[in-house]
Design an enzyme around this catalytic site. Structure first.
Site, PDB file in Angstrom:
ATOM      1  N   GLU A 192       0.848  -1.192   0.000  1.00  0.00           N
ATOM      2  CA  GLU A 192       0.000   0.000   0.000  1.00  0.00           C
ATOM      3  C   GLU A 192       0.887   1.246   0.000  1.00  0.00           C
ATOM      4  OE1 GLU A 192      -3.352   2.332   2.695  1.00  0.00           O
ATOM      5  OE2 GLU A 192      -2.317   0.568   3.509  1.00  0.00           O
TER       6      GLU A 192
ATOM      7  N   ALA B   4       4.869  12.619  -1.500  1.00  0.00           N
ATOM      8  CA  ALA B   4       4.923  14.075  -1.643  1.00  0.00           C
ATOM      9  C   ALA B   4       6.358  14.543  -1.810  1.00  0.00           C
ATOM     10  CB  ALA B   4       4.293  14.745  -0.423  1.00  0.00           C
ATOM     11  N   VAL B   5       6.513  15.715  -2.438  1.00  0.00           N
ATOM     12  CA  VAL B   5       7.794  16.391  -2.607  1.00  0.00           C
ATOM     13  C   VAL B   5       7.603  17.843  -2.184  1.00  0.00           C
ATOM     14  CG1 VAL B   5       9.564  17.127  -4.261  1.00  0.00           C
ATOM     15  CG2 VAL B   5       8.502  14.881  -4.495  1.00  0.00           C
TER      16      VAL B   5
ATOM     17  N   VAL C 179       8.317  19.883  -9.891  1.00  0.00           N
ATOM     18  CA  VAL C 179       8.502  20.079 -11.332  1.00  0.00           C
ATOM     19  C   VAL C 179       9.963  19.846 -11.731  1.00  0.00           C
ATOM     20  CG1 VAL C 179       7.751  21.488 -13.281  1.00  0.00           C
ATOM     21  CG2 VAL C 179       6.806  21.936 -11.040  1.00  0.00           C
TER      22      VAL C 179
ATOM     23  N   GLY D 233      11.036  16.414 -11.635  1.00  0.00           N
ATOM     24  CA  GLY D 233      11.079  14.971 -11.887  1.00  0.00           C
ATOM     25  C   GLY D 233      11.395  14.148 -10.660  1.00  0.00           C
ATOM     26  N   TYR D 234      11.430  14.779  -9.470  1.00  0.00           N
ATOM     27  CA  TYR D 234      11.773  14.035  -8.263  1.00  0.00           C
ATOM     28  C   TYR D 234      10.698  13.010  -7.899  1.00  0.00           C
ATOM     29  CZ  TYR D 234      15.521  17.444  -7.399  1.00  0.00           C
ATOM     30  OH  TYR D 234      16.650  18.215  -7.496  1.00  0.00           O
ATOM     31  N   GLY D 235       9.427  13.370  -8.124  1.00  0.00           N
ATOM     32  CA  GLY D 235       8.340  12.433  -7.796  1.00  0.00           C
ATOM     33  C   GLY D 235       8.418  11.162  -8.619  1.00  0.00           C
ATOM     34  N   THR D 236       8.659  11.322  -9.923  1.00  0.00           N
ATOM     35  CA  THR D 236       8.799  10.154 -10.804  1.00  0.00           C
ATOM     36  C   THR D 236      10.018   9.332 -10.420  1.00  0.00           C
ATOM     37  OG1 THR D 236       7.726  11.320 -12.631  1.00  0.00           O
ATOM     38  CG2 THR D 236       9.121   9.437 -13.203  1.00  0.00           C
TER      39      THR D 236
END
Length: 701
Positions: A442, A447-448, A454, A456-459
């Protein structure tokens, strides 16, 4: 006995000198030597070699009493060059004999004995030696060391400057050369140093290396293979730690001769390269080796077959390989990998979303850590500080979530957090909880920090999480996404079509009001951190191939005039240009079988409707009976709908028909618990369906 490279060179030179001396002997002496290794050609004689007596050598053989000419029947019919090869072989046989008598290790002694017999047999038959052993035929692994290291260098060189890329290529070539020259420890020595390793597997690798790579360096009558062309990851798993150390030591010994700036480059780049390669070698899911490891080392389209699904796709790839010359493919790939033709170090205008983050991690600007709190052991202070920082990021970025709830989950010992760290401060992360017994994880929070978005850290975080779970053997993510996050999660491969059976997650995952349950299924063959880069490169290669193909077929053919002359129909393949466009007759054959299949489909459908277990599946599921059914089942199927499709002639192939029927059973199992009667009815009807397919000759195992 495994000789050093210097000793091997000396022994080879001595052997070459002996061979040159033999060639300078009188012709009669050469024939006498060859006869001493040749069988007698007299009918019924079993003499294996001519032996001289006390009389002149041109007289009869002292063993079988037949004239020397009977031992020279095959030799005299050979060309001069072939006879010279046979003469060289006699020197090599004597050399192997000397090795055999000096050897004390039983493994090597046995190899020498086998090779002596092989060369004697080849000499007596006048043929080239061909090693056929129970150890297999080279190459022993489809993805060879040479191909893997070349691909590894190509995959990493885009992160460096042009000068550094050139050095990386030099490193790769030198490493391949060094590996080819590397001498393996004997099985006995290796066992003493590594008692817990797989001794049988190492012995097999050693025997192959000794017989095919090492001995032929001295005994030139045998075909010599390069280690890097016939071995793969199995060889490196046993040897790379030793190769790495010796390679670094060897390089260090020559650094003093270089300019200071080049010394620094070698001292920084080389250890990084070897460390990264070592991680790939011991990573079972590494992209450079491939989990299935079935791509041939000389395949100009590595991995292409695995991208496509069915047999027809594989055939199209095969035909594409045949119609595109290899030099064209090499030229196209070279134009993509050539640093001079690339757009900037990061390819900013066309780069993938996560490319900047990936480069920052490789340069040491970013790091990622999986951490968690614990009730039973001490947690490093730094980890606790990162968890506090992560809690603050979630509170700021998820304002609708209660602070106390966030703190409880972040510090819960059952939850883990993948932290993204920059300048030793947490700037983003993913909180997750694994359920290995239920085969899913799960994703709780993701979050970033707002000032780091913007980029690309989340990806990049999600890709790391995927690779982490592939290593853990968990291939399903579930998460609840609000209306603002659905789009993001879809970009990360999530879908609201839940294929994980309901009983797997019901009662385990936390429910959120007003949110959408989404699922992501992982592919263990993919390295997600490199996925966007690989896809980009594949697109560029395919685009280059398409442009090349179009340049070859942009010819305009004249129209058909045969119909004006009374011709009513012509074969499709006779239309000018149609075969050049890639058309094949397979689609026509499939259409011819369509009508026959329709009769089988209709018969099977009628049989299914009449089965005792079919009643729950005769019609679409009604909302009154199961109000939430269509929230979980996005692609419903039932026998009534299949019947309507049959009437419309929808099913062109058996795969389409079988897929629709199987969807009935899969949907039932997904929605219902295993202990329900519906679940059992689905199993019963599917067994009956398979038996009907077999009877109609439509079932493929």
């Amino acid at each position: 006995m495994t000789e050093s490279n210097e000793k091997v060179k000396t022994m080879k030179q001595n052997g070459n000198s002996s061979k040159a001396a033999l060639r300078n002997l009188p012709h009669a002496k050469q024939l006498e030597r060859l006869a001493s290794y040749s069988t007698c050609g007299f009918e019924g004689c079993s003499c294996q070699a001519w032996k001289s007596g006390s009389s002149a050598p041109s007289k009869d053989c002292s063993s079988c009493s037949h004239a020397i000419q009977y031992h020279l029947d095959k030799i005299l019919s050979m060309a001069t060059s072939q006879r010279e090869k046979m003469l060289d072989m006699t020197v090599d046989i004597e050399l192997l004999y000397s090795f055999y008598h000096r050897e004390t290790e039983p493994v090597q002694k046995n190899v020498y004995s086998v090779l002596v017999k092989l060369l004697r047999q080849s000499l007596s038959q006048g043929s080239e030696p061909n090693i056929e052993t129970p150890l297999g035929k080279p190459p022993f692994e489809s993805t060879t060391i040479a191909k893997a290291i070349t691909d590894f260098i190509a995959a990493n060189d885009s992160h460096y400057s042009t000068e550094e890329q050139q050095k990386l290529t030099e490193f790769g070539k030198y490493l391949l050369y060094f590996t080819n020259q590397f001498s393996l420890p004997t099985p006995a020595n290796y066992s003493d140093r590594n008692p817990e390793s797989d001794q049988a597997a190492y012995k097999t690798i050693y025997l192959r290396w000794f017989a095919l790579c090492h001995v032929p360096r001295i005994v030139t009558s045998l075909t010599q293979y390069d280690v890097t062309q016939i071995f793969g990851v199995s060889f490196l798993k046993f040897t790379f730690p030793i190769i790495k150390k010796q390679f670094l030591d060897k390089t260090e010994s020559v650094l003093d001769r270089m300019k200071p700036e080049r010394q620094q480059m070698f001292r920084v780049l080389l250890p990084q390269l070897l460390d990264a390669l070592e991680r790939e070698i011991f990573n079972d899911n590494s992209a450079i080796w491939g989990p299935t490891n079935t791509t041939s080392s000389n395949d100009p389209f590595p991995g292409m077959d695995s991208i496509l699904d069915d047999q027809s796709s594989s055939k199209s790839v095969s035909s594409m390989k045949q119609c595109i010359p290899n030099d064209t493919i090499v030229k196209i790939v070279g134009s993509i990998t050539d640093p001079a033709k690339q757009v900037g170090p990061a390819g900013l205008p066309n780069s993938a979303r996560d490319e900047g983050a990936r480069l920052e991690e490789e340069k040491g600007v970013l790091r990622l850590e999986v951490i968690q709190n614990s009730l039973y052991k001490d947690v490093p202070k730094q980890h606790l500080l990162w968890l506090v920082g992560m809690q603050n990021v979630y509170v700021l970025q998820l304002p609708r979530m209660p602070k106390e709830y966030i703190a409880r989950l972040v510090f819960d010992s059952k939850h883990k957090t993948l932290c993204l760290i920059k300048n030793n401060a947490v700037i983003g992360g993913i909180c997750f909880r694994q359920f290995p017994s239920q085969e899913f994880t799960e994703v709780v929070f993701h979050a970033v920090s707002s000032n780091e978005q913007v980029k690309g850290y989340g990806t990049h975080l999600m890709n790391h999480l995927k690779d982490y779970h592939v290593q853990c053997g968990i291939y399903h993510f579930l998460t609840y996404a609000d209306q603002y996050a659905i789009g993001y999660f879809k970009k990360q491969g999530f879908t609201d079509n839940i294929t994980l059976p309901k009983h797997k997650y019901e009662g385990y995952i936390k429910d959120y009001e007003g949110a959408t349950l989404m699922q992501c299924t992982l592919n263990p063959k993919i390295c997600y951190k490199q996925l966007s880069k690989v896809i980009k490169r594949q697109k560029e290669i395919v685009q280059g191939l398409v442009e090349w193909k179009q340049s070859k077929i942009n010819k305009v053919y004249p129209g058909l005039t045969c119909f004006k002359k009374g011709v009513s129909r012509i074969p499709i393949e006779s239309i000018p240009g149609i075969q050049e466009s890639g058309w094949t007759p397979s689609s026509v054959k499939e259409e011819e079988h369509s009508n026959v299949n329709q009769k089988h489909f209709l018969h099977i459908w009628n049989r299914l409707k009449g089965h005792n277990s079919a009643w729950p599946f005769l019609e679409p599921v009604k909302i009154e009976i199961a109000p939430d059914y269509y929230q979980y089942i996005k692609y419903p199927s039932d026998l009534q709908t299949i019947g309507e499709k049959l009437t419309q002639g929808y099913y062109k192939t058996k795969k389409m028909f079988i897929a629709d029927v199987n969807r009935i059973f899969n949907n039932c199992r997904m929605y219902n618990d295993p202990n329900t009667e519906y679940y059992k009815y689905a199993g019963n009807l599917q067994k009956f369906f398979i038996s009907e397919l077999k009877e109609a000759g439509l079932y493929d195992d």
